[in-house]
Design a protein around this motif. Structure first.
Motif, short mmCIF file in Angstrom:
data_model
loop_
_atom_site.label_atom_id
_atom_site.label_comp_id
_atom_site.label_asym_id
_atom_site.label_seq_id
_atom_site.Cartn_x
_atom_site.Cartn_y
_atom_site.Cartn_z
N ASN A 105 -2.69 -1.82 -2.84
CA ASN A 105 -2.83 -3.27 -2.77
C ASN A 105 -1.71 -3.98 -3.52
O ASN A 105 -1.23 -5.03 -3.09
N ILE A 106 -1.29 -3.41 -4.63
CA ILE A 106 -0.16 -3.97 -5.38
C ILE A 106 1.14 -3.75 -4.60
O ILE A 106 1.98 -4.64 -4.50
N SER A 107 1.29 -2.57 -4.03
CA SER A 107 2.52 -2.23 -3.30
C SER A 107 2.66 -2.96 -1.98
O SER A 107 3.77 -3.25 -1.54
N PHE A 108 1.53 -3.26 -1.32
CA PHE A 108 1.55 -3.89 0.00
C PHE A 108 0.67 -5.15 -0.02
O PHE A 108 -0.45 -5.14 0.48
N PRO A 109 1.20 -6.25 -0.57
CA PRO A 109 0.37 -7.47 -0.68
C PRO A 109 -0.04 -8.06 0.68
O PRO A 109 -1.04 -8.77 0.75
N ASN A 110 0.68 -7.73 1.75
CA ASN A 110 0.29 -8.20 3.09
C ASN A 110 -0.73 -7.29 3.74
O ASN A 110 -1.19 -7.55 4.85
N GLY A 111 -1.05 -6.21 3.10
CA GLY A 111 -2.03 -5.27 3.62
C GLY A 111 -1.40 -3.99 4.13
O GLY A 111 -0.19 -3.89 4.32
N TYR A 112 -2.24 -3.03 4.36
CA TYR A 112 -1.82 -1.72 4.85
C TYR A 112 -2.98 -1.12 5.64
O TYR A 112 -4.13 -1.53 5.51
N CYS A 113 -2.64 -0.17 6.47
CA CYS A 113 -3.66 0.61 7.16
C CYS A 113 -3.16 2.05 7.23
O CYS A 113 -1.97 2.30 7.13
N PHE A 114 -4.09 2.96 7.37
CA PHE A 114 -3.74 4.37 7.47
C PHE A 114 -3.71 4.79 8.93
O PHE A 114 -4.49 4.31 9.75
N TRP A 115 -2.80 5.70 9.24
CA TRP A 115 -2.78 6.39 10.53
C TRP A 115 -2.89 7.87 10.19
O TRP A 115 -1.99 8.44 9.58
N TYR A 116 -4.02 8.45 10.55
CA TYR A 116 -4.26 9.85 10.24
C TYR A 116 -4.28 10.67 11.51
O TYR A 116 -4.95 10.32 12.48
N ILE A 117 -3.57 11.81 11.47
CA ILE A 117 -3.53 12.74 12.58
C ILE A 117 -3.90 14.11 12.02
O ILE A 117 -3.16 14.67 11.20
N GLY A 118 -5.04 14.65 12.45
CA GLY A 118 -5.38 15.98 11.98
C GLY A 118 -6.86 16.28 12.06
O GLY A 118 -7.65 15.51 12.60
N ARG A 119 -7.20 17.42 11.49
CA ARG A 119 -8.59 17.87 11.48
C ARG A 119 -9.45 16.92 10.66
O ARG A 119 -9.06 16.49 9.58
N SER A 120 -10.59 16.65 11.18
CA SER A 120 -11.50 15.72 10.54
C SER A 120 -11.99 16.21 9.18
O SER A 120 -12.22 15.42 8.28
N GLN A 121 -12.12 17.52 9.03
CA GLN A 121 -12.65 18.07 7.78
C GLN A 121 -11.57 18.35 6.74
O GLN A 121 -11.88 18.80 5.64
N ASP A 122 -10.32 18.07 7.04
CA ASP A 122 -9.24 18.28 6.09
C ASP A 122 -9.40 17.33 4.91
O ASP A 122 -9.84 16.19 5.07
N ALA A 123 -9.01 17.78 3.71
CA ALA A 123 -9.11 16.94 2.51
C ALA A 123 -8.33 15.63 2.67
O ALA A 123 -8.75 14.59 2.17
N ARG A 124 -7.22 15.67 3.39
CA ARG A 124 -6.40 14.47 3.57
C ARG A 124 -7.07 13.42 4.47
O ARG A 124 -6.67 12.27 4.48
N ALA A 125 -8.06 13.83 5.23
CA ALA A 125 -8.76 12.89 6.11
C ALA A 125 -9.70 11.99 5.33
O ALA A 125 -10.09 10.92 5.82
N PHE A 126 -10.05 12.38 4.12
CA PHE A 126 -11.03 11.63 3.34
C PHE A 126 -10.61 10.17 3.14
O PHE A 126 -11.40 9.25 3.38
N ILE A 127 -9.38 9.95 2.74
CA ILE A 127 -8.92 8.59 2.45
C ILE A 127 -8.95 7.71 3.70
O ILE A 127 -9.56 6.64 3.69
N PRO A 128 -8.32 8.12 4.79
CA PRO A 128 -8.36 7.25 5.98
C PRO A 128 -9.75 7.07 6.57
O PRO A 128 -10.07 6.01 7.11
N LYS A 129 -10.59 8.10 6.46
CA LYS A 129 -11.93 7.99 7.06
C LYS A 129 -12.81 6.99 6.31
O LYS A 129 -13.72 6.42 6.91
#
Length: 183
Positions: A105-129
């Motif tokens: 939020n500090i880095s992107f004052p206009n907002g941000y969104c995630f684009w996640y590509i991968g297995r749903s159960q991967d640890a990296r999917a937690f943040i975007p999900k």
């Protein structure tokens, strides 16, 4: 200005590098892509791209090709999440996510969104999900508001490249007012 769903079908049919399977998924594809394009072009959000380890090659492909000079369009704000936070595999709970969101939020004052590509159960999917405006290309889970694929699909890599091609064309068409993704 062409209606988005019709433009999508026409583009799939006219582009020899896109396959008919995408046309079959047009009702899943268009609302997700519309939401992503609106976030970028209308709301001014930056896109933070995350992939599982197996799709890291695709993340690199996206970041290499999304702002190619040959597209003759302004550069769009797509970033690799690893460049912000190298320990993303250690994010495991809501507190970790909240700390990361504070930083973003500090880095992107206009907002941000995630684009996640991968297995749903991967640890990296937690943040975007758990994030509200994520653009999810999930494998091996049927989740609403995500484009669902199977990691066992022998043509998965080809499909990812085709999806990116269509998405990139959509960004250009929306940017140059050839389509209205809101209708």
């Amino acid at each position: 200005m062409q209606e988005f769903l019709n433009w999508t079908v026409d583009t799939i049919r006219d582009d020899k590098l896109l396959s008919p399977w995408l046309e079959e998924k047009k009702y899943e594809w268009t609302p997700l892509v519309a939401k992503s394009v609106i976030s970028i072009l209308d709301k001014g959000c930056s896109v933070i791209v995350i992939s599982d380890d197996e799709r890291n090659w695709f993340l690199e492909y996206i970041l290499t090709n999304i702002n190619k000079k040959s597209l003759n369009r302004p550069y769009l704000p797509f970033y690799d999440f690893k460049s912000f936070y190298k320990l993303m595999d250690n994010v495991q709970n809501e507190d970790d996510v909240n700390y990361l969101k504070d930083m973003l939020n500090i880095s992107f004052p206009n907002g941000y969104c995630f684009w996640y590509i991968g297995r749903s159960q991967d640890a990296r999917a937690f943040i975007p999900k758990v994030s509200k405006y994520s653009f999810l290309w999930l494998f091996d889970e049927e989740k609403q508001d995500a484009f669902n694929l199977k990691s066992s699909d022998m043509a998965l890599d080809m499909k990812l490249l085709q999806m990116f091609r269509l998405y990139n064309k959509t960004l250009s068409a929306a940017l140059f007012a050839e389509i209205n993704v809101e209708s």
